[in-house]
Scaffold this motif. Structure first.
Motif, short mmCIF file in Angstrom:
data_model
loop_
_atom_site.label_atom_id
_atom_site.label_comp_id
_atom_site.label_asym_id
_atom_site.label_seq_id
_atom_site.Cartn_x
_atom_site.Cartn_y
_atom_site.Cartn_z
N ASP A 54 7.37 -2.72 -12.41
CA ASP A 54 6.11 -3.09 -13.07
C ASP A 54 4.92 -3.17 -12.11
N LEU A 55 5.02 -2.50 -10.95
CA LEU A 55 3.92 -2.35 -10.00
C LEU A 55 3.42 -3.68 -9.43
N THR A 56 4.34 -4.52 -9.00
CA THR A 56 3.95 -5.81 -8.43
C THR A 56 3.08 -5.64 -7.19
N LEU A 57 3.41 -4.69 -6.34
CA LEU A 57 2.63 -4.50 -5.11
C LEU A 57 1.23 -4.00 -5.42
N CYS A 58 1.12 -3.03 -6.32
CA CYS A 58 -0.21 -2.54 -6.68
C CYS A 58 -1.07 -3.66 -7.25
N ARG A 59 -0.46 -4.53 -8.04
CA ARG A 59 -1.22 -5.63 -8.62
C ARG A 59 -1.62 -6.65 -7.56
N ALA A 60 -0.91 -6.66 -6.42
CA ALA A 60 -1.29 -7.51 -5.29
C ALA A 60 -2.28 -6.81 -4.37
N GLY A 61 -2.64 -5.57 -4.71
CA GLY A 61 -3.62 -4.83 -3.92
C GLY A 61 -3.06 -4.02 -2.79
N VAL A 62 -1.77 -3.65 -2.87
CA VAL A 62 -1.11 -2.94 -1.77
C VAL A 62 -0.46 -1.67 -2.31
N HIS A 63 -0.55 -0.60 -1.54
CA HIS A 63 0.14 0.65 -1.87
C HIS A 63 1.18 0.95 -0.79
N LEU A 64 2.38 1.31 -1.21
CA LEU A 64 3.38 1.91 -0.32
C LEU A 64 3.58 3.33 -0.81
N ARG A 65 3.36 4.29 0.07
CA ARG A 65 3.49 5.69 -0.33
C ARG A 65 4.44 6.41 0.61
N GLY A 88 -14.58 -5.25 8.38
CA GLY A 88 -13.69 -6.34 7.99
C GLY A 88 -12.26 -6.11 8.40
N ARG A 89 -11.39 -5.89 7.43
CA ARG A 89 -9.95 -5.82 7.67
C ARG A 89 -9.60 -4.73 8.68
N ARG A 90 -8.81 -5.09 9.69
CA ARG A 90 -8.33 -4.12 10.66
C ARG A 90 -6.83 -3.94 10.61
N GLY A 91 -6.08 -4.97 10.23
CA GLY A 91 -4.64 -4.85 10.19
C GLY A 91 -4.04 -4.90 11.57
N PRO A 92 -2.78 -4.46 11.71
CA PRO A 92 -2.13 -4.44 13.03
C PRO A 92 -2.84 -3.51 13.99
N ARG A 93 -2.53 -3.65 15.27
CA ARG A 93 -3.18 -2.84 16.30
C ARG A 93 -2.99 -1.36 16.04
N GLU A 94 -1.83 -0.97 15.50
CA GLU A 94 -1.54 0.45 15.29
C GLU A 94 -2.18 1.01 14.02
N ALA A 95 -2.76 0.14 13.18
CA ALA A 95 -3.32 0.59 11.91
C ALA A 95 -4.61 1.37 12.14
N ARG A 96 -4.92 2.27 11.20
CA ARG A 96 -6.17 3.02 11.22
C ARG A 96 -7.01 2.63 10.02
N VAL A 97 -8.32 2.72 10.21
CA VAL A 97 -9.27 2.38 9.15
C VAL A 97 -10.11 3.61 8.83
N TRP A 142 3.51 -6.70 8.28
CA TRP A 142 2.15 -6.63 7.75
C TRP A 142 2.15 -6.74 6.23
N LEU A 143 3.11 -6.07 5.59
CA LEU A 143 3.21 -6.13 4.14
C LEU A 143 3.34 -7.58 3.67
N CYS A 144 4.14 -8.36 4.35
CA CYS A 144 4.35 -9.75 3.95
C CYS A 144 3.06 -10.56 4.04
N THR A 145 2.17 -10.20 4.98
CA THR A 145 0.90 -10.92 5.08
C THR A 145 -0.07 -10.50 3.99
N LEU A 146 0.16 -9.35 3.36
CA LEU A 146 -0.76 -8.84 2.34
C LEU A 146 -0.41 -9.31 0.93
#
Length: 261
Positions: A54-65, A88-97, A142-146
């Motif tokens: 039922d798209l729980t992650l999408c409803r929390a504002g997160v996509h896993l692809r 604003g949001r940068r995420g982990p050091r390895e993340a790209r914006v 990171w997902l758990c923090t989102l």
């Protein structure tokens, strides 16, 4: 061609802390063809959305692809989008914006990518191993923090695959487009719906010039633009919602977060 949201101008895009900018324009399906490099068509790429039924992650504002490229190079992306934010949001050091600029809309996309080991990909995507194994340790943390309030971390035990969305990508010749890297993407949805989108990826400093160049390119080749613009993911989530009997908020596509004030 690219009216920005109220309160945002091109100087803000140029001065943002994003790693890159991508300009996107949805095209009419029956319009003129887009010039592309001969022999440079890439193989079909299948993209799956990884979420609960039922798209729980999408409803929390997160996509896993999950991206499957056909060469045993499978990739998992954890992504969150903030609507109408330059910084604003940068995420982990390895993340790209990346700033995704659409007509009348701007999305700040933060994503953490990881190449999945071929044996793990085969076990999870072609057999019955738990899909949570596709996540790297950094992605899981990171997902758990989102996850929003009320969404337990055990949600990753309920993941299923939605899709695929099949896409073909073509490079637009550099000789015809002087700024950034331009591509044509043709998407085929599970329902049979199709979408054509031309995009240009560039550095933030080059974004204003890229927007002008893209508008000129479309005009020079009489390429018709579609009415309105929706992201590929927003349209896909609408289809999934219909399949599972839910409803999508068309004014605020699932997975796109409003700016925090």
């Amino acid at each position: 061609m690219f009216p920005l949201p109220e309160g945002i101008d091109w100087s803000g895009v140029v001065d943002s802390d994003a790693d890159s900018v991508e300009l996107k324009m949805l095209l009419a399906l029956d319009g003129a063809p887009v010039p592309t490099e001969s022999g440079r068509r890439r193989g079909a790429r299948r993209v799956y959305l990884l979420d609960t039924p039922d798209l729980t992650l999408c409803r929390a504002g997160v996509h896993l692809r999950v991206r499957r490229r056909g060469t045993r190079r499978d990739e998992l992306v954890v992504r969150v989008r903030d609507r109408g934010r330059l910084n604003g949001r940068r995420g982990p050091r390895e993340a790209r914006v990346e700033l995704d600029v659409l007509p009348g809309s701007l999305l700040r996309t933060t994503e953490l990518r990881g190449v999945v080991d071929p044996e793990t990909a085969a076990a999870c995507l072609d057999a019955d191993a738990p899909l949570r194994r596709l996540l790297s340790d950094a992605q899981r943390r990171w997902l758990c923090t989102l996850l929003g309030e009320g969404v337990p971390e055990t949600v990753i035990d309920e993941l299923v695959l939605h899709g695929p969305l099949t896409t073909h990508r073509y490079r637009v010749p550099r000789a015809r487009f002087a700024v950034g890297r331009a591509f044509l993407e043709h998407c085929h949805y599970p329902s049979g719906r199709e979408l054509r989108e031309v995009s240009v990826k560039c550095r933030p400093a080059d974004a204003p010039r890229a927007a002008v160049a893209l508008a000129r390119f479309l005009a020079d080749h009489d390429i018709a633009v579609a009415d309105g613009h929706r992201t590929k993911t927003a349209l896909w989530i609408e289809e999934i919602c219909r399949d599972v009997g839910g409803a999508a908020d068309t004014d605020r596509p699932l997975g796109d977060r409003q700016p925090v004030t």
